[in-house]
Design a protein around this motif. Sequence first.
Motif, mmCIF file in Angstrom:
data_model
loop_
_atom_site.group_PDB
_atom_site.id
_atom_site.type_symbol
_atom_site.label_atom_id
_atom_site.label_comp_id
_atom_site.label_asym_id
_atom_site.label_seq_id
_atom_site.Cartn_x
_atom_site.Cartn_y
_atom_site.Cartn_z
ATOM 1 N N HIS A 121 64.200 5.959 -32.896
ATOM 2 C CA HIS A 121 64.030 5.976 -31.445
ATOM 3 C C HIS A 121 65.240 5.312 -30.813
ATOM 4 C CE1 HIS A 121 62.280 5.818 -27.489
ATOM 5 N NE2 HIS A 121 62.439 4.496 -27.452
ATOM 6 N N ASP A 122 65.957 6.084 -30.019
ATOM 7 C CA ASP A 122 67.174 5.584 -29.384
ATOM 8 C C ASP A 122 66.943 5.495 -27.873
ATOM 9 O OD1 ASP A 122 69.707 4.776 -28.817
ATOM 10 O OD2 ASP A 122 70.597 6.788 -28.950
ATOM 11 N N PRO A 123 66.511 4.332 -27.367
ATOM 12 C CA PRO A 123 66.228 4.209 -25.934
ATOM 13 C C PRO A 123 67.484 4.385 -25.106
ATOM 14 C CG PRO A 123 66.270 2.051 -26.958
ATOM 15 C CD PRO A 123 66.379 3.060 -28.086
ATOM 16 N N LYS A 124 67.296 4.896 -23.866
ATOM 17 C CA LYS A 124 68.438 5.110 -22.982
ATOM 18 C C LYS A 124 69.066 3.795 -22.571
ATOM 19 C CE LYS A 124 66.731 9.462 -21.094
ATOM 20 N NZ LYS A 124 66.322 10.210 -19.876
ATOM 21 N N ARG A 125 68.248 2.744 -22.506
ATOM 22 C CA ARG A 125 68.804 1.429 -22.207
ATOM 23 C C ARG A 125 67.965 0.380 -22.909
ATOM 24 N NH1 ARG A 125 66.889 -1.024 -16.598
ATOM 25 N NH2 ARG A 125 64.915 0.044 -16.311
ATOM 26 N N HIS A 126 68.573 -0.683 -23.266
ATOM 27 C CA HIS A 126 67.885 -1.761 -23.967
ATOM 28 C C HIS A 126 67.155 -2.654 -22.981
ATOM 29 C CE1 HIS A 126 69.646 -0.772 -27.841
ATOM 30 N NE2 HIS A 126 70.814 -0.612 -27.218
ATOM 31 N N ARG A 127 65.920 -3.010 -23.319
ATOM 32 C CA ARG A 127 65.094 -3.849 -22.465
ATOM 33 C C ARG A 127 64.983 -5.238 -23.069
ATOM 34 N NH1 ARG A 127 60.168 0.522 -21.709
ATOM 35 N NH2 ARG A 127 61.340 2.050 -20.492
ATOM 36 N N SER A 128 64.801 -6.204 -22.185
ATOM 37 C CA SER A 128 64.676 -7.574 -22.671
ATOM 38 C C SER A 128 63.358 -7.724 -23.429
ATOM 39 C CB SER A 128 64.705 -8.548 -21.485
ATOM 40 O OG SER A 128 63.648 -8.266 -20.597
ATOM 41 N N VAL A 129 63.348 -8.644 -24.369
ATOM 42 C CA VAL A 129 62.166 -8.886 -25.197
ATOM 43 C C VAL A 129 61.190 -9.744 -24.399
ATOM 44 C CG1 VAL A 129 61.279 -9.909 -27.303
ATOM 45 C CG2 VAL A 129 63.473 -8.704 -27.318
ATOM 46 N N THR A 130 59.997 -9.215 -24.190
ATOM 47 C CA THR A 130 58.988 -9.944 -23.425
ATOM 48 C C THR A 130 57.806 -10.341 -24.286
ATOM 49 O OG1 THR A 130 57.963 -7.864 -22.736
ATOM 50 C CG2 THR A 130 59.609 -8.817 -21.260
ATOM 51 N N ARG A 131 57.586 -9.666 -25.398
ATOM 52 C CA ARG A 131 56.458 -9.985 -26.279
ATOM 53 C C ARG A 131 56.965 -10.766 -27.488
ATOM 54 N NH1 ARG A 131 52.113 -5.043 -26.369
ATOM 55 N NH2 ARG A 131 52.142 -4.570 -24.141
ATOM 56 N N VAL A 132 56.330 -11.904 -27.710
ATOM 57 C CA VAL A 132 56.790 -12.796 -28.774
ATOM 58 C C VAL A 132 55.664 -13.171 -29.721
ATOM 59 C CG1 VAL A 132 58.710 -13.712 -27.412
ATOM 60 C CG2 VAL A 132 56.442 -14.786 -27.260
ATOM 61 N N GLY A 133 54.586 -12.399 -29.718
ATOM 62 C CA GLY A 133 53.485 -12.666 -30.647
ATOM 63 C C GLY A 133 52.605 -13.825 -30.252
ATOM 64 N N CYS A 134 52.495 -14.114 -28.952
ATOM 65 C CA CYS A 134 51.645 -15.218 -28.484
ATOM 66 C C CYS A 134 50.179 -14.904 -28.790
ATOM 67 C CB CYS A 134 51.845 -15.438 -26.986
ATOM 68 S SG CYS A 134 50.860 -16.790 -26.315
ATOM 69 N N LYS A 135 49.445 -15.913 -29.226
ATOM 70 C CA LYS A 135 48.047 -15.721 -29.626
ATOM 71 C C LYS A 135 47.041 -16.109 -28.529
ATOM 72 C CE LYS A 135 49.024 -14.451 -33.858
ATOM 73 N NZ LYS A 135 48.738 -13.064 -34.323
ATOM 74 N N ALA A 136 47.510 -16.661 -27.416
ATOM 75 C CA ALA A 136 46.601 -17.132 -26.371
ATOM 76 C C ALA A 136 45.759 -15.980 -25.843
ATOM 77 C CB ALA A 136 47.385 -17.792 -25.242
ATOM 78 N N GLN A 137 44.452 -16.207 -25.721
ATOM 79 C CA GLN A 137 43.568 -15.122 -25.292
ATOM 80 C C GLN A 137 42.157 -15.657 -25.038
ATOM 81 O OE1 GLN A 137 41.651 -12.877 -28.797
ATOM 82 N NE2 GLN A 137 43.752 -13.307 -29.516
ATOM 83 N N ILE A 138 41.329 -14.799 -24.401
ATOM 84 C CA ILE A 138 39.886 -14.994 -24.386
ATOM 85 C C ILE A 138 39.239 -13.655 -24.744
ATOM 86 C CG2 ILE A 138 39.873 -16.805 -22.618
ATOM 87 C CD1 ILE A 138 38.767 -14.669 -20.661
ATOM 88 N N THR A 139 38.061 -13.729 -25.357
ATOM 89 C CA THR A 139 37.248 -12.542 -25.612
ATOM 90 C C THR A 139 35.901 -12.766 -24.940
ATOM 91 O OG1 THR A 139 38.342 -12.100 -27.711
ATOM 92 C CG2 THR A 139 36.181 -11.072 -27.353
ATOM 93 N N VAL A 140 35.477 -11.796 -24.125
ATOM 94 C CA VAL A 140 34.190 -11.904 -23.431
ATOM 95 C C VAL A 140 33.258 -10.805 -23.926
ATOM 96 C CG1 VAL A 140 35.041 -13.045 -21.368
ATOM 97 C CG2 VAL A 140 35.105 -10.565 -21.494
ATOM 98 N N LYS A 141 31.984 -11.151 -24.098
ATOM 99 C CA LYS A 141 30.970 -10.208 -24.553
ATOM 100 C C LYS A 141 29.842 -10.129 -23.531
ATOM 101 C CE LYS A 141 31.583 -10.753 -29.573
ATOM 102 N NZ LYS A 141 30.895 -11.116 -30.847
ATOM 103 N N LYS A 142 29.121 -9.027 -23.582
ATOM 104 C CA LYS A 142 28.004 -8.802 -22.679
ATOM 105 C C LYS A 142 26.690 -9.067 -23.391
ATOM 106 C CE LYS A 142 26.341 -5.416 -19.287
ATOM 107 N NZ LYS A 142 26.479 -4.028 -18.790
#
Length: 769
Positions: A121-142
Amino acid sequence: MRHRNVPQSMDLEMEATGFESEEEEEEEDDEDDEEEQHPQTNNNYNNPSSSNSNPNSTTEPYIGMEFDSELSARAFYNAYARRIGFSTRVSVCLRSRKDSSVIRRRVVCSREGFRRNPENHDPKRHRSVTRVGCKAQITVKKKGPLGKWYISKFIKDHNHDLVPPDRVHCLRSHRRVNGAARSLIDTLHAAGMGAAEVMTVLIKESGGIDNVGFTKVDCQNYMTSSSKRSLGSGNQLVFDFLKKMSEEDPSGFFYSFQGDSESSSGNIFWADGNARRNYEYFGDAVVFDMAYRRGRYKVPFAPFTGWNHHGQPVLFGCALMLNESEASFVWLFTTWLQAMYGRHPVSITTDQDRIIHSAVLQVFPDTRHRFSKWDVFGEVQERLIDVCGVHPEFESEFRRCVNSAETVDEFESSWKFLVGRYELLDNEWLQLMYRNRHQWVPVYLRDTFFGDLSAIHGSDTSSSYFDGFINATTTVQTLIKQYEKGVADRYEKEVKEDYDTLNTAPILRTPSPMEKQAAGLYTRKIFARFQEELVETLAYAATLMDDARSQATYRVAKYGEENRAHFVRFNVFRKKASCSCQMFEFAGLVCRHILAVFRVINILTLPSHYILKRWTRNAKSILLDKGARELQNSLEECYSSRYDSLSREIMSYVEMGAESSDTYSVALNGLREAAKKVADAKKPRPAPVQSTSDNNENHESSQSSDTDQDKKIQELTTELEGARQRCESYRQNLFGLLKNMEEQKLKISVKAQSVRLNLGSELVAEESK
């Protein structure tokens, strides 16, 4: 994958996409491009960042924390993220195998995971890295099908630096170009200002860059997309449709373009003959529906609607709003008024928008303007996101404060308690809402007819005319087809209600003559509303509080709820009542409180002035309006005016005459003398006869001539009275005949529609064989 040049919806409102299977997790395919390139848009009046809502709220998520809905949980986590300094997005969900509804949702830090880069995959332009594998989250159930949502998993720690408070407005889930900002940007951009100048104005108006809620790049992107806004490749479809409809119905179909008719970047309005006729019958209350703003539609489609005699939405015309400047709305309202023959509505309901409000004041200066309360309720989650996150019950309490208040004092007290309890006295948005309360809180609007039956008992539901046909996925290419489908569907539903009204007798629940009378007058749906009010009177007691002159005042309260009373003033001579709840003024139906008073004073049938023709079976029988109603109203007004005037004089005379025995005797003698004079005045009077006393020679012949003239006048008077009575009889017969013709016409229309539907079903059945 998202396209980077298209503004996207707020992350909090995104639904997971991908393959759906029974209780299978779905992961959202969301590339987090450079955050500053994606302004968020909605129709809000102010930015949540300016609300300063509950600054002492520092609650963080914890396992077991409960919410009323998934949206409330997501809003809470986003508010928490704003305080901490990170952006959020929805990740994966789990759906029920029974109805495919979401029963589990994960909301993560926007820097969770890693961007997928397929091989070769050869992107037309390179984008800055925004995802770094952060684990912060919440999970909600009904909890069950109708249960609450709760946090089942919470990871607090991040593997990246958090954003300081003065930069948090740059994060994607906390940025939005709202409705008021868009209107101001459009106006300033039209005046020739660039993005930098526009941002300077916005910063000054908002009190700082932090309160604007978006960046200069967002503003520039919006201005660019706004300048490119047009019908695109679908413009010819719209123009062809308008020209075709105009050719098919040249006298009824109306359409107009703002600016050059060949341009695809100007606003468009149209109304067919049926919409214009509908306005003749039901144009007292109008709604300008801007749902495309709230739903972020691809097509800026805005209909004018109202309510028909069944309480169903009815269409008064449509617009495509490609430009939202004040001048554009002034043009639209002026054009719509021209199409509706210059007849101003009693009331109009719109979104809460400064630009629209200004346009309404210019074009409809005598029309009562109401902001949609459903629009305000929809803003609560955005404006008070921190409060709703920390206190999930706030939203329901806010709605209850607005809907349940039956008096101004009750609303004022509830509002003061609400803002005090949640420490919102300094909240700018709530202060704005309070200043504008006379334009959206029901208790301040009940003196004006809005025809909105859904709001009688505080309903929070709002029905749009094109629900189910035009939505956020509708394109210009499919708009006309969906528009025609929606109009046809609404017509069939109205015909169905007409048929049911004529062919099904409602079940009476009381022996009241008034109920039987209403069953024969109102349409089926409206009668059901009236019947509900009538039956409720059985639980209400009306107590006479004051009986002064021609007006009596009653206190009406429900058994067991004596502290929540309403007051009904009743004019004895005119048989007119007014209730403090003002339901009749607001919705056109008599309330249970007035009906309770009628029961006490033995009024067994509804007086004619309490039956609005727009809610009756014959609402569209305009033939009965033109001549008969004008004549009848004129006679009734003259009689009523004389009756009221004499009633006031008589009451004053009686009070003075009853003060003592002397005044009583004088008053009684005077009354008897006056009665004799009135009786003499009712007798036919001959024309005045001129005689000349000086001419004695012609005196006897003049007397003879006068006697003959008196006899002739008496004969002519008798003949004239007989002719008048015959004309009245003919008139009543004629109106009865016209009424029967209207009913037969309606029955034939219903039968024709039924035959057409049956033939369609048979053809489908034959084709399937």
